[in-house]
Design a protein around this motif. Structure first.
Motif, PDB file in Angstrom:
ATOM      1  N   THR A 113      -0.300 -10.888  -1.081  1.00  0.00           N
ATOM      2  CA  THR A 113       0.587  -9.894  -1.684  1.00  0.00           C
ATOM      3  C   THR A 113      -0.148  -9.078  -2.741  1.00  0.00           C
ATOM      4  OG1 THR A 113       2.495 -11.325  -1.298  1.00  0.00           O
ATOM      5  CG2 THR A 113       2.740  -9.600  -2.942  1.00  0.00           C
ATOM      6  N   GLY A 114      -0.885  -9.758  -3.617  1.00  0.00           N
ATOM      7  CA  GLY A 114      -1.631  -9.029  -4.642  1.00  0.00           C
ATOM      8  C   GLY A 114      -2.686  -8.117  -4.046  1.00  0.00           C
ATOM      9  N   TYR A 115      -3.334  -8.581  -2.976  1.00  0.00           N
ATOM     10  CA  TYR A 115      -4.385  -7.763  -2.353  1.00  0.00           C
ATOM     11  C   TYR A 115      -3.793  -6.533  -1.682  1.00  0.00           C
ATOM     12  CZ  TYR A 115      -8.048  -6.407   0.938  1.00  0.00           C
ATOM     13  OH  TYR A 115      -8.970  -5.687   1.670  1.00  0.00           O
ATOM     14  N   LEU A 116      -2.729  -6.712  -0.906  1.00  0.00           N
ATOM     15  CA  LEU A 116      -2.159  -5.597  -0.149  1.00  0.00           C
ATOM     16  C   LEU A 116      -1.365  -4.636  -1.022  1.00  0.00           C
ATOM     17  CD1 LEU A 116      -0.967  -7.495   3.062  1.00  0.00           C
ATOM     18  CD2 LEU A 116      -2.991  -6.051   2.819  1.00  0.00           C
ATOM     19  N   LEU A 118      -1.660  -4.337  -4.555  1.00  0.00           N
ATOM     20  CA  LEU A 118      -2.308  -3.852  -5.774  1.00  0.00           C
ATOM     21  C   LEU A 118      -3.782  -3.522  -5.562  1.00  0.00           C
ATOM     22  CD1 LEU A 118      -0.761  -6.412  -8.305  1.00  0.00           C
ATOM     23  CD2 LEU A 118       0.006  -4.088  -7.823  1.00  0.00           C
ATOM     24  N   VAL A 119      -4.574  -4.520  -5.134  1.00  0.00           N
ATOM     25  CA  VAL A 119      -6.025  -4.342  -5.087  1.00  0.00           C
ATOM     26  C   VAL A 119      -6.425  -3.289  -4.069  1.00  0.00           C
ATOM     27  CG1 VAL A 119      -8.216  -5.501  -4.668  1.00  0.00           C
ATOM     28  CG2 VAL A 119      -6.376  -6.697  -5.853  1.00  0.00           C
ATOM     29  N   LYS A 120      -5.941  -3.398  -2.838  1.00  0.00           N
ATOM     30  CA  LYS A 120      -6.345  -2.465  -1.785  1.00  0.00           C
ATOM     31  C   LYS A 120      -5.952  -1.034  -2.121  1.00  0.00           C
ATOM     32  CE  LYS A 120      -8.213  -1.969   2.323  1.00  0.00           C
ATOM     33  NZ  LYS A 120      -8.076  -0.531   2.505  1.00  0.00           N
ATOM     34  N   PRO A 121      -4.721  -0.757  -2.556  1.00  0.00           N
ATOM     35  CA  PRO A 121      -4.392   0.634  -2.931  1.00  0.00           C
ATOM     36  C   PRO A 121      -5.266   1.139  -4.073  1.00  0.00           C
ATOM     37  CG  PRO A 121      -2.400  -0.639  -2.602  1.00  0.00           C
ATOM     38  CD  PRO A 121      -3.524  -1.601  -2.580  1.00  0.00           C
ATOM     39  N   LEU A 122      -5.581   0.245  -5.018  1.00  0.00           N
ATOM     40  CA  LEU A 122      -6.384   0.674  -6.160  1.00  0.00           C
ATOM     41  C   LEU A 122      -7.771   1.116  -5.715  1.00  0.00           C
ATOM     42  CD1 LEU A 122      -6.636   0.984  -9.236  1.00  0.00           C
ATOM     43  CD2 LEU A 122      -7.407  -1.388  -9.318  1.00  0.00           C
ATOM     44  N   PHE A 123      -8.435   0.353  -4.847  1.00  0.00           N
ATOM     45  CA  PHE A 123      -9.771   0.721  -4.379  1.00  0.00           C
ATOM     46  C   PHE A 123      -9.720   1.863  -3.373  1.00  0.00           C
ATOM     47  CE2 PHE A 123     -10.923  -3.306  -6.231  1.00  0.00           C
ATOM     48  CZ  PHE A 123     -12.227  -3.115  -6.672  1.00  0.00           C
ATOM     49  N   GLY A 141       7.517  -7.612  -3.303  1.00  0.00           N
ATOM     50  CA  GLY A 141       8.398  -8.759  -3.084  1.00  0.00           C
ATOM     51  C   GLY A 141       8.627  -9.027  -1.619  1.00  0.00           C
ATOM     52  N   PHE A 142       8.785  -7.952  -0.846  1.00  0.00           N
ATOM     53  CA  PHE A 142       8.983  -8.120   0.596  1.00  0.00           C
ATOM     54  C   PHE A 142       7.743  -8.727   1.234  1.00  0.00           C
ATOM     55  CE2 PHE A 142       8.379  -6.421   4.887  1.00  0.00           C
ATOM     56  CZ  PHE A 142       9.513  -6.931   5.509  1.00  0.00           C
ATOM     57  N   ALA A 146       7.749 -12.306   3.135  1.00  0.00           N
ATOM     58  CA  ALA A 146       7.353 -12.353   4.541  1.00  0.00           C
ATOM     59  C   ALA A 146       6.118 -13.247   4.731  1.00  0.00           C
ATOM     60  CB  ALA A 146       7.073 -10.943   5.057  1.00  0.00           C
ATOM     61  N   SER A 147       5.151 -13.108   3.816  1.00  0.00           N
ATOM     62  CA  SER A 147       3.918 -13.893   3.944  1.00  0.00           C
ATOM     63  C   SER A 147       4.186 -15.379   3.807  1.00  0.00           C
ATOM     64  CB  SER A 147       2.902 -13.444   2.892  1.00  0.00           C
ATOM     65  OG  SER A 147       2.566 -12.085   3.058  1.00  0.00           O
ATOM     66  N   ILE A 148       4.905 -15.758   2.762  1.00  0.00           N
ATOM     67  CA  ILE A 148       5.127 -17.183   2.547  1.00  0.00           C
ATOM     68  C   ILE A 148       6.036 -17.778   3.627  1.00  0.00           C
ATOM     69  CG2 ILE A 148       7.171 -17.062   1.041  1.00  0.00           C
ATOM     70  CD1 ILE A 148       5.766 -19.221  -0.677  1.00  0.00           C
ATOM     71  N   ALA A 149       6.969 -16.964   4.145  1.00  0.00           N
ATOM     72  CA  ALA A 149       7.842 -17.466   5.207  1.00  0.00           C
ATOM     73  C   ALA A 149       7.036 -17.776   6.463  1.00  0.00           C
ATOM     74  CB  ALA A 149       8.942 -16.450   5.510  1.00  0.00           C
ATOM     75  N   VAL A 150       6.143 -16.853   6.854  1.00  0.00           N
ATOM     76  CA  VAL A 150       5.355 -17.051   8.068  1.00  0.00           C
ATOM     77  C   VAL A 150       4.368 -18.205   7.899  1.00  0.00           C
ATOM     78  CG1 VAL A 150       3.657 -15.990   9.597  1.00  0.00           C
ATOM     79  CG2 VAL A 150       5.614 -14.672   8.806  1.00  0.00           C
ATOM     80  N   LEU A 151       3.686 -18.245   6.747  1.00  0.00           N
ATOM     81  CA  LEU A 151       2.681 -19.280   6.530  1.00  0.00           C
ATOM     82  C   LEU A 151       3.318 -20.668   6.432  1.00  0.00           C
ATOM     83  CD1 LEU A 151       0.352 -17.451   3.976  1.00  0.00           C
ATOM     84  CD2 LEU A 151       0.014 -17.741   6.425  1.00  0.00           C
TER      85      LEU A 151
END
Length: 397
Positions: A113-116, A118-123, A141-142, A146-151
């Motif tokens: 979530t943090g990568y998609l 925050l980090v990726k848009p920033l770079f 939040g979505f 979604a990530s934690i539900a699938v994992l």
């Protein structure tokens, strides 16, 4: 014969599946260039060892994910390999690896979530939150949910499979323990019963013979001087012998109590037995060669009972989807009975081979008829029963 261990078989299967996964994801990774191809290879390696070495698989998957994020790659199809790794960590890993899989699911969801968001848009040159903070937070939040539900769902599926496998193993061990306990109880009961009958037989025979010998000696000495005493002694011998014979017959009847009082089967009844077993679902292929000889009643019963017990064992412990070959071969010496059937996978073990109570009984029947019997399970999983019953002319009493 070449054999493979279960671990090697699982490894081969996982390597093949990992290769197929890599081939399927290759066109998408090819569009991303060399960095995505490298990450794809690492994820495929994690899948290749997921069951044989779940801890290593989990670590390799983490390495691939960190490598992907360090090179600022977009979300790719090969990221689905994480689901297989988490599943295997829960299904095949040890206690620590199992819970590390769950922790990895939570940490991975936060990191993704943090990568998609925050980090990726920033770079990529975009402002992480833009002008609408709430919209960005909603998206983040979505992504997290979604990530934690699938994992976690993948990890839970592995845990469920682990529970099912453990339950089956516990049930199998209970069945083995119950069979072993029943075998011990059966042998103990048989031994006690035989000891009792042996004691009774000894008492009857020893007492009766002692009386017979004493009366016979007395009659021999009194035959010339007192004939009436000799006659009386012979009457006593006759009465004692008849009584002893009746007692012995009763004891032998106890040994054969499981056969009941119904008429004893003969060779002509073998066809009906085979039909009954076929009706129960067993594909019996019967063949008889040579000229049938006339056997005594006891020998016919031995052949019938051995065939009956062998077919019963095939029905209970064998693979009923495979045919059973039953053959009778006649020659001048008697009849050879051969039966071959495939064993079930869970019954081709030492434990299940030892629980067939009928094998000692079949061997005893063959020996009492003057023959022999062998029974063994080969390395090919086939159970082979061979018995030879010698010829004996039928006798009438």
């Amino acid at each position: 014969m070449i054999t493979t261990t279960p671990g090697r078989g699982r490894m081969t299967t996982d390597v093949v599946l990992a290769g197929l996964f890599a081939v399927f994801c290759l066109p998408f990774a090819w569009l991303g260039g060399a960095p995505d191809l490298v990450v794809l290879v690492v994820f495929a390696g994690a899948l290749a060892v997921r069951r044989l070495m779940p801890a290593w698989s989990l670590g390799i998957a983490w390495g691939a994910a960190i490598l992907q994020m360090s090179m600022l790659r977009d979300l790719q199809l090969y990221d689905a390999a994480v689901l297989g790794v988490l599943y295997s960590a829960a299904a095949h890993g040890g206690r620590i690896v199992k819970w590390l899989g769950l922790a990895s699911a939570g940490a991975g969801a936060i990191l993704a979530t943090g990568y998609l968001a925050l980090v990726k848009p920033l770079f990529d040159g975009a402002t992480p939150f833009g002008d609408d903070v709430w919209s960005t937070l909603l998206i983040a939040g979505f992504l997290f949910v979604a990530s934690i539900a699938v994992l976690v769902l993948a990890w839970t599926a592995g845990l469920l499979m682990r529970s099912v496998r453990d339950t089956r193993e516990v049930r199998r061990r209970e069945e083995v323990a119950n069979r072993e306990r029943a075998l011990v109880e059966y042998r103990y009961a048989v031994e006690q019963e035989r000891n009792r009958i042996a004691r009774d037989m000894h008492d009857v025979v020893a007492h009766s013979l002692a009386v017979v010998i004493a009366q016979a000696d007395g009659a021999r000495f009194a035959a010339r001087t007192r004939p009436e005493s000799a006659v009386s002694a012979l009457e006593t011998i006759s009465g004692v012998a008849r009584g002893a014979l009746g007692d012995v017959r009763l004891l032998l009847a106890e040994l054969r109590h499981h056969e009941g009082d119904s008429p004893q089967p003969a060779l002509d009844d073998l066809g009906g037995l085979i039909d009954q077993v076929r009706d129960a679902g067993l594909d019996v292929r019967f063949a008889e060669t040579g000229e049938r000889l006339q056997l005594g009643t006891g020998h016919q019963i031995a052949v019938y009972r051995i065939a009956q017990e062998g077919l019963t064992n095939a029905l209970r412990h064998g693979d009923t989807s495979c045919p059973v070959d039953l053959r009778l071969g006649w020659d001048a010496d008697g009849v050879d009975l051969q039966m071959i059937n495939a064993m079930r996978a869970d019954a081709a073990t030492g434990e299940s081979h030892g629980i067939r109570h009928g094998i000692p009984g079949m061997r005893e029947r063959a020996q009492l008829a003057g023959g022999r019997l062998t029974a063994e399970t080969g390395d090919d999983g086939m159970f082979r029963l061979r018995a030879h019953i010698p010829a004996e002319p039928a006798r009438t009493i």
